[in-house]
Design a protein around this motif. Structure first.
Motif, PDB file in Angstrom:
ATOM      1  N   PHE B  45     -34.533   2.276-123.526  1.00 49.92           N
ATOM      2  CA  PHE B  45     -34.218   3.940-124.019  1.00 49.92           C
ATOM      3  C   PHE B  45     -35.785   4.250-123.540  1.00 49.92           C
ATOM      4  O   PHE B  45     -36.547   3.472-123.738  1.00 49.92           O
ATOM      5  CB  PHE B  45     -33.905   3.347-125.742  1.00 49.92           C
ATOM      6  CG  PHE B  45     -34.826   5.202-125.697  1.00 49.92           C
ATOM      7  CD1 PHE B  45     -35.554   5.041-126.609  1.00 49.92           C
ATOM      8  CD2 PHE B  45     -34.335   6.377-125.875  1.00 49.92           C
ATOM      9  CE1 PHE B  45     -35.911   6.360-127.617  1.00 49.92           C
ATOM     10  CE2 PHE B  45     -33.987   7.516-126.202  1.00 49.92           C
ATOM     11  CZ  PHE B  45     -35.745   7.843-127.361  1.00 49.92           C
ATOM     12  N   GLN B  48     -36.470  10.791-126.360  1.00 47.76           N
ATOM     13  CA  GLN B  48     -35.198  11.924-126.834  1.00 47.76           C
ATOM     14  C   GLN B  48     -35.741  13.083-126.992  1.00 47.76           C
ATOM     15  O   GLN B  48     -36.506  13.264-127.492  1.00 47.76           O
ATOM     16  CB  GLN B  48     -34.703  11.590-127.762  1.00 47.76           C
ATOM     17  CG  GLN B  48     -33.536  11.760-128.130  1.00 47.76           C
ATOM     18  CD  GLN B  48     -32.435  11.106-129.260  1.00 47.76           C
ATOM     19  OE1 GLN B  48     -31.503  10.146-128.708  1.00 47.76           O
ATOM     20  NE2 GLN B  48     -32.773  11.424-130.539  1.00 47.76           N
ATOM     21  N   ASN B  55     -38.265  13.644-129.866  1.00 47.80           N
ATOM     22  CA  ASN B  55     -38.651  13.150-131.328  1.00 47.80           C
ATOM     23  C   ASN B  55     -38.388  11.708-130.790  1.00 47.80           C
ATOM     24  O   ASN B  55     -37.627  11.468-132.566  1.00 47.80           O
ATOM     25  CB  ASN B  55     -37.290  13.943-131.569  1.00 47.80           C
ATOM     26  CG  ASN B  55     -35.731  13.642-131.408  1.00 47.80           C
ATOM     27  OD1 ASN B  55     -35.845  12.900-130.704  1.00 47.80           O
ATOM     28  ND2 ASN B  55     -34.796  14.042-132.841  1.00 47.80           N
ATOM     29  N   GLY B  56     -37.862  10.824-130.099  1.00 46.76           N
ATOM     30  CA  GLY B  56     -38.467   9.596-129.865  1.00 46.76           C
ATOM     31  C   GLY B  56     -38.199   9.289-128.162  1.00 46.76           C
ATOM     32  O   GLY B  56     -38.925  10.092-127.384  1.00 46.76           O
ATOM     33  N   SER B  97     -28.240  13.787-132.524  1.00 47.72           N
ATOM     34  CA  SER B  97     -28.803  12.117-131.940  1.00 47.72           C
ATOM     35  C   SER B  97     -28.131  11.273-132.381  1.00 47.72           C
ATOM     36  O   SER B  97     -28.258  10.199-132.066  1.00 47.72           O
ATOM     37  CB  SER B  97     -29.665  12.061-133.549  1.00 47.72           C
ATOM     38  OG  SER B  97     -31.228  13.214-132.869  1.00 47.72           O
ATOM     39  N   GLY B  98     -26.570  11.433-131.190  1.00 47.85           N
ATOM     40  CA  GLY B  98     -25.593  10.783-130.567  1.00 47.85           C
ATOM     41  C   GLY B  98     -24.967   9.999-131.509  1.00 47.85           C
ATOM     42  O   GLY B  98     -24.653   9.030-131.470  1.00 47.85           O
TER      43      GLY B  98
END
Lengths: 112, 113
Positions: B45, B48, B55-56, B97-98
């Motif tokens: 990752f 995001q 936000n990530g 967000s998945g």
């Protein structure tokens, strides 16, 4: 922090035999769990997911996975594999905005 | 419904150069995330974006940066390329967000020489 362990880097199995690909995870919060499949030179395709509810989830092509909270596992199974199932399989855990955390993958090799 | 499309599919850059990779999200998705997949490894990752805000972020240095546009398409920019940046870069889009699963593109294969 969360992590995913795929215990087998490679699993050879004969065509029409059953298979289990193992996945264990660790997380300090509630998680969502996924299995993705990657064919050569392609991106990832979602195979199945566990969000909540029934601990046994199924995909449209015969795979299933069972969420086991006490053992922190999400193993993938198929009762009878085909040559077309040859691919790399990734287990992943997601928690909020930290994206998906993937295992290193298991290469499923189907032998005729 | 269209899927996630990434461009270019392959790219060769020289160490020290800068690169921009592009991604068009699946229709209706407001979240986009980027992953780096080294050969023989699982995707890692990078970051995001949700409605144009980061936000990530994963464990990647600041020379990895991104943008998400009002139409939810996205860019990944990498400055000062290093040899270890050679990898498949995957873009994934999702709704909120998945929680409903991420849709991945086919990736951009970046080779740094």
């Amino acid at each position: 922090a969360q992590s995913v362990t795929q215990l087998d880097s490679q699993v050879p199995v004969f065509e029409e035999a059953p298979v289990e690909l193992r996945c264990n995870y660790s997380s300090s919060v509630s998680v969502y769990l996924f299995w993705y499949v990657q064919y050569p030179n392609q991106g990832l395709q979602l195979l199945l997911k566990y969000l909540s509810g029934s601990t046994l989830v199924e995909s449209i092509n015969g795979f299933e996975a069972e969420f086991n909270k006490s053992q922190t596992s999400f193993h993938l199974r198929k009762p009878s594999v085909h040559i077309s199932d040859t691919a790399e399989y990734f287990c992943a855990v997601e928690s909020g905005a930290d994206g998906l955390t993937f295992g290193k993958g298991t290469h499923l090799i189907i032998q005729p | 419904e269209t899927g996630v499309t990434q461009s270019p599919t392959h790219l060769i850059k020289t160490r020290g150069q800068q690169v921009t990779l592009r991604c068009s999200s699946q229709s209706g998705h407001n979240t986009v995330s980027w992953y780096q997949q080294a050969l023989g490894q699982g995707p890692q990752f990078i970051f995001q974006y949700y409605r144009e805000e980061e936000n990530g972020r994963g464990n990647f240095p600041p020379r990895f940066s991104g943008l998400q546009f009002p139409n939810y398409s996205s860019e990944l920019n990498v400055n000062a390329l290093e040899l270890d940046d050679s990898a498949l870069y995957l873009c994934a889009s999702s709704l909120d967000s998945g929680n409903y699963g991420y849709t991945f593109g086919s990736g951009t294969r970046l080779t740094v020489v």
